[in-house]
Design a protein around this motif. Structure first.
Motif, PDB file in Angstrom:
ATOM      1  N   VAL A  92       0.841  -1.208   0.000  1.00  0.00           N
ATOM      2  CA  VAL A  92       0.000   0.000   0.000  1.00  0.00           C
ATOM      3  C   VAL A  92       0.873   1.254   0.000  1.00  0.00           C
ATOM      4  O   VAL A  92       0.655   2.187  -0.788  1.00  0.00           O
ATOM      5  N   ALA A  93       1.874   1.301   0.875  1.00  0.00           N
ATOM      6  CA  ALA A  93       2.700   2.509   0.989  1.00  0.00           C
ATOM      7  C   ALA A  93       3.508   2.764  -0.275  1.00  0.00           C
ATOM      8  O   ALA A  93       3.658   3.919  -0.704  1.00  0.00           O
ATOM      9  N   LEU A  94       4.042   1.705  -0.891  1.00  0.00           N
ATOM     10  CA  LEU A  94       4.800   1.888  -2.124  1.00  0.00           C
ATOM     11  C   LEU A  94       3.899   2.428  -3.230  1.00  0.00           C
ATOM     12  O   LEU A  94       4.267   3.356  -3.961  1.00  0.00           O
ATOM     13  N   ALA A  95       2.705   1.842  -3.352  1.00  0.00           N
ATOM     14  CA  ALA A  95       1.761   2.321  -4.360  1.00  0.00           C
ATOM     15  C   ALA A  95       1.370   3.771  -4.092  1.00  0.00           C
ATOM     16  O   ALA A  95       1.290   4.591  -5.020  1.00  0.00           O
ATOM     17  N   GLU A  96       1.138   4.113  -2.835  1.00  0.00           N
ATOM     18  CA  GLU A  96       0.749   5.486  -2.505  1.00  0.00           C
ATOM     19  C   GLU A  96       1.854   6.480  -2.842  1.00  0.00           C
ATOM     20  O   GLU A  96       1.584   7.598  -3.303  1.00  0.00           O
ATOM     21  N   ALA A  97       3.110   6.090  -2.609  1.00  0.00           N
ATOM     22  CA  ALA A  97       4.222   7.005  -2.900  1.00  0.00           C
ATOM     23  C   ALA A  97       4.283   7.321  -4.384  1.00  0.00           C
ATOM     24  O   ALA A  97       4.455   8.485  -4.788  1.00  0.00           O
ATOM     25  N   PHE A  98       4.137   6.316  -5.222  1.00  0.00           N
ATOM     26  CA  PHE A  98       4.182   6.549  -6.667  1.00  0.00           C
ATOM     27  C   PHE A  98       2.944   7.305  -7.138  1.00  0.00           C
ATOM     28  O   PHE A  98       3.030   8.161  -8.025  1.00  0.00           O
ATOM     29  N   ALA A  99       1.797   6.995  -6.558  1.00  0.00           N
ATOM     30  CA  ALA A  99       0.582   7.726  -6.924  1.00  0.00           C
ATOM     31  C   ALA A  99       0.697   9.198  -6.531  1.00  0.00           C
ATOM     32  O   ALA A  99       0.236  10.084  -7.255  1.00  0.00           O
ATOM     33  N   ALA A 100       1.321   9.469  -5.390  1.00  0.00           N
ATOM     34  CA  ALA A 100       1.507  10.854  -4.967  1.00  0.00           C
ATOM     35  C   ALA A 100       2.397  11.607  -5.949  1.00  0.00           C
ATOM     36  O   ALA A 100       2.158  12.782  -6.253  1.00  0.00           O
ATOM     37  N   ALA A 101       3.443  10.933  -6.450  1.00  0.00           N
ATOM     38  CA  ALA A 101       4.311  11.573  -7.447  1.00  0.00           C
ATOM     39  C   ALA A 101       3.545  11.872  -8.726  1.00  0.00           C
ATOM     40  O   ALA A 101       3.727  12.927  -9.348  1.00  0.00           O
ATOM     41  N   ALA A 102       2.681  10.945  -9.125  1.00  0.00           N
ATOM     42  CA  ALA A 102       1.884  11.157 -10.333  1.00  0.00           C
ATOM     43  C   ALA A 102       0.912  12.312 -10.169  1.00  0.00           C
ATOM     44  O   ALA A 102       0.604  13.025 -11.140  1.00  0.00           O
ATOM     45  N   ALA A 103       0.439  12.520  -8.940  1.00  0.00           N
ATOM     46  CA  ALA A 103      -0.570  13.544  -8.692  1.00  0.00           C
ATOM     47  C   ALA A 103       0.024  14.917  -8.418  1.00  0.00           C
ATOM     48  O   ALA A 103      -0.701  15.911  -8.381  1.00  0.00           O
ATOM     49  N   ASP A 104       1.338  14.989  -8.218  1.00  0.00           N
ATOM     50  CA  ASP A 104       2.004  16.261  -7.947  1.00  0.00           C
ATOM     51  C   ASP A 104       2.561  16.796  -9.261  1.00  0.00           C
ATOM     52  O   ASP A 104       3.456  16.200  -9.857  1.00  0.00           O
ATOM     53  N   GLU A 105       2.042  17.919  -9.706  1.00  0.00           N
ATOM     54  CA  GLU A 105       2.389  18.428 -11.031  1.00  0.00           C
ATOM     55  C   GLU A 105       3.891  18.664 -11.186  1.00  0.00           C
ATOM     56  O   GLU A 105       4.493  18.297 -12.197  1.00  0.00           O
ATOM     57  N   GLN A 106       4.516  19.233 -10.176  1.00  0.00           N
ATOM     58  CA  GLN A 106       5.948  19.538 -10.261  1.00  0.00           C
ATOM     59  C   GLN A 106       6.784  18.254 -10.276  1.00  0.00           C
ATOM     60  O   GLN A 106       7.717  18.123 -11.080  1.00  0.00           O
ATOM     61  N   GLN A 107       6.446  17.322  -9.397  1.00  0.00           N
ATOM     62  CA  GLN A 107       7.222  16.086  -9.343  1.00  0.00           C
ATOM     63  C   GLN A 107       7.004  15.229 -10.581  1.00  0.00           C
ATOM     64  O   GLN A 107       7.931  14.612 -11.106  1.00  0.00           O
ATOM     65  N   ARG A 108       5.789  15.205 -11.045  1.00  0.00           N
ATOM     66  CA  ARG A 108       5.494  14.455 -12.259  1.00  0.00           C
ATOM     67  C   ARG A 108       6.332  14.974 -13.417  1.00  0.00           C
ATOM     68  O   ARG A 108       6.952  14.196 -14.162  1.00  0.00           O
ATOM     69  N   ALA A 109       6.371  16.286 -13.566  1.00  0.00           N
ATOM     70  CA  ALA A 109       7.154  16.885 -14.652  1.00  0.00           C
ATOM     71  C   ALA A 109       8.637  16.553 -14.494  1.00  0.00           C
ATOM     72  O   ALA A 109       9.329  16.250 -15.470  1.00  0.00           O
ATOM     73  N   ARG A 110       9.133  16.612 -13.261  1.00  0.00           N
ATOM     74  CA  ARG A 110      10.546  16.280 -13.012  1.00  0.00           C
ATOM     75  C   ARG A 110      10.864  14.850 -13.433  1.00  0.00           C
ATOM     76  O   ARG A 110      11.864  14.592 -14.123  1.00  0.00           O
ATOM     77  N   LEU A 111      10.013  13.923 -13.041  1.00  0.00           N
ATOM     78  CA  LEU A 111      10.283  12.518 -13.313  1.00  0.00           C
ATOM     79  C   LEU A 111      10.169  12.182 -14.794  1.00  0.00           C
ATOM     80  O   LEU A 111      10.989  11.469 -15.360  1.00  0.00           O
ATOM     81  N   VAL A 112       9.117  12.719 -15.429  1.00  0.00           N
ATOM     82  CA  VAL A 112       8.938  12.449 -16.865  1.00  0.00           C
ATOM     83  C   VAL A 112      10.083  13.083 -17.657  1.00  0.00           C
ATOM     84  O   VAL A 112      10.620  12.467 -18.595  1.00  0.00           O
ATOM     85  N   ARG A 113      10.450  14.304 -17.294  1.00  0.00           N
ATOM     86  CA  ARG A 113      11.561  14.969 -18.006  1.00  0.00           C
ATOM     87  C   ARG A 113      12.865  14.184 -17.836  1.00  0.00           C
ATOM     88  O   ARG A 113      13.611  13.995 -18.797  1.00  0.00           O
ATOM     89  N   GLY A 114      13.119  13.719 -16.624  1.00  0.00           N
ATOM     90  CA  GLY A 114      14.347  12.958 -16.381  1.00  0.00           C
ATOM     91  C   GLY A 114      14.386  11.671 -17.166  1.00  0.00           C
ATOM     92  O   GLY A 114      15.453  11.255 -17.648  1.00  0.00           O
ATOM     93  N   ALA A 115      13.252  11.021 -17.331  1.00  0.00           N
ATOM     94  CA  ALA A 115      13.205   9.772 -18.088  1.00  0.00           C
ATOM     95  C   ALA A 115      13.487   9.997 -19.570  1.00  0.00           C
ATOM     96  O   ALA A 115      13.969   9.087 -20.251  1.00  0.00           O
ATOM     97  N   ARG A 116      13.190  11.186 -20.056  1.00  0.00           N
ATOM     98  CA  ARG A 116      13.372  11.470 -21.485  1.00  0.00           C
ATOM     99  C   ARG A 116      14.801  11.943 -21.793  1.00  0.00           C
ATOM    100  O   ARG A 116      15.215  11.922 -22.950  1.00  0.00           O
ATOM    101  N   GLU A 117      15.491  12.406 -20.780  1.00  0.00           N
ATOM    102  CA  GLU A 117      16.830  12.973 -21.014  1.00  0.00           C
ATOM    103  C   GLU A 117      17.885  11.883 -21.169  1.00  0.00           C
ATOM    104  O   GLU A 117      17.734  10.795 -20.651  1.00  0.00           O
TER     105      GLU A 117
END
Length: 397
Positions: free
Chosen positions: A372-397
């Motif tokens: 539950v906690a692992l899923a919640e942590a990733f879901a929180a990142a997906a729901a946070d606009e700034q963190q989501r952008a950081r992670l997606v941008r990093g994956a593309r670089e």
């Protein structure tokens, strides 16, 4: 771009994640116990890999096996979003000790987190990828998968490891996993010892040198090993011996310095006895574990929401976990590798009592809470606009 849920919606997502894991609770615990009953060693986890993969197939994932040429590695996918989340399952056991490191729990937690995230993948814009990663105890399965491109494009990655206590931002040491072989000359140990070159003595000299080196190690450096092959009979001068040694340090850079000093000790054994020696890497080097601070914070909030009290952040740096090939992943991909505390009666990982504890009621609760906690942590990142952008941008670089 995927819409970011409002606060109330995010709370609703967290509740749904917990509900999914709870719905699969019996199956997750059964999987953990099944793996525990059938321990398999590094790169030979055929039954275990299949069991974990089939649990994901049953949950609607598309599974690709034999990933990057490793026949006990797989990837299971669900969702089509631009934020690719990697959840890692381990399932190799220890020689003679079985699942004394709790990889049965790790695998079940990964399945539970994957099933939960798949439930909300569409609304959170996720592609959920659960990876079966072999040979963590020795062999460096994740290092091989990383180097061969299995994790290319992942925005973030994570897993949960059992331990005596809950630690969110867990740290580990860099590791060199070495075999040192000495070659000498056989002879009769009584009638003609002068004609022999004693590879057993080479081992002794090397270990004495390594023991003396310990006084001068840098803080955080460690070395420990065994004699894997010492000879065949007392009346034969040993011509072939082998040491197995682990070198550890707080960073890859410190490990490199330790490696140079330890190699001189290995060489001394051969030089003093007239034997030759060869050093072989049993596993690719493991880097130190470097958790992503934001993901660690999200996991801390989630695990505290499950009623747990992890150790304080300021204590985490001093609570080292040994070594893991997840360290190499964490250098390339924002990663999370917390420990979930179980009641092991004072035992620690790699002890028989800890193996027994990994199918206890507290371990079963750890499977549920960790998923539950692992899923919640990733879901929180997906729901946070700034963190989501950081992670997606990093994956593309």
């Amino acid at each position: 771009m995927t819409a970011v849920p409002e606060r109330g919606a995010a709370v609703g997502v967290a509740r749904r994640l917990a509900a999914v894991v709870d719905r699969h609770r019996a199956d997750l615990i059964a999987l953990s116990h099944d793996l525990h009953r059938h321990p398999e060693l590094a790169f030979a986890e055929h039954r275990s890999s299949a069991a974990v993969a089939e649990a994901l197939v049953a949950g609607g994932f598309q599974v690709t096996r034999n990933v990057v040429g490793l026949d006990t590695a797989f990837v299971a996918r669900a969702g089509t979003g631009d934020l690719r989340v990697g959840v890692f399952a381990e399932y190799d056991a220890l020689p003679g000790l079985g699942h004394a490191c709790g990889h049965n729990m790790i695998a079940a937690i990964a399945v539970g987190a994957g099933l939960a995230l798949a439930e909300v993948a569409d609304e959170l814009g996720l592609t959920v990828e659960v990876y079966g990663t072999p040979a963590e105890e020795t062999g460096g399965g994740k290092v091989l998968m990383l180097e061969r491109g299995a994790f290319d494009g992942l925005a973030c990655a994570g897993m949960v490891h059992p331990g005596p206590v809950d630690v969110v931002g867990a740290r580990s040491l860099a590791l060199a996993d070495l075999a040192v072989e000495y070659s000498g000359v056989e002879s009769h140990a009584s009638a003609a010892p002068h004609l022999g070159r004693n590879a057993g003595d080479a081992v002794t000299v090397a270990q004495v040198a390594l023991g003396l080196l310990r006084q001068h190690l840098e803080p955080g450096q460690q070395l420990h090993g065994i004699v894997a092959r010492g000879g065949d009979a007392p009346n034969i001068v040993p011509a072939s011996t082998e040491l197995l040694y682990y070198l550890r340090a707080r960073s890859r850079e410190s490990l490199d310095r330790l490696y140079a000093r330890a190699e001189a000790c290995f060489a001394a054994g051969g030089l003093a006895t007239g034997c030759t020696h060869a050093v072989r890497e049993v596993s690719p080097p493991y880097a130190e574990l470097t958790p992503d601070p934001w993901l660690a914070g999200a996991y801390r909030r989630a695990i505290e929401g499950r009623g747990r009290t992890p150790i304080a952040p300021e204590s985490e740096e001093h609570f080292l976990l040994g070594s893991t090939d997840m360290g190499n992943v964490s250098r390339e991909i924002p990663s999370l590798h917390p420990t979930i505390g179980i009641d092991a009666g004072g035992a620690v990982t790699h002890q028989p009592a800890f193996a027994a504890a990994c199918v206890s009621p507290s371990a079963d609760l750890g499977v549920v809470d960790g998923a539950v906690a692992l899923a919640e942590a990733f879901a929180a990142a997906a729901a946070d606009e700034q963190q989501r952008a950081r992670l997606v941008r990093g994956a593309r670089e």
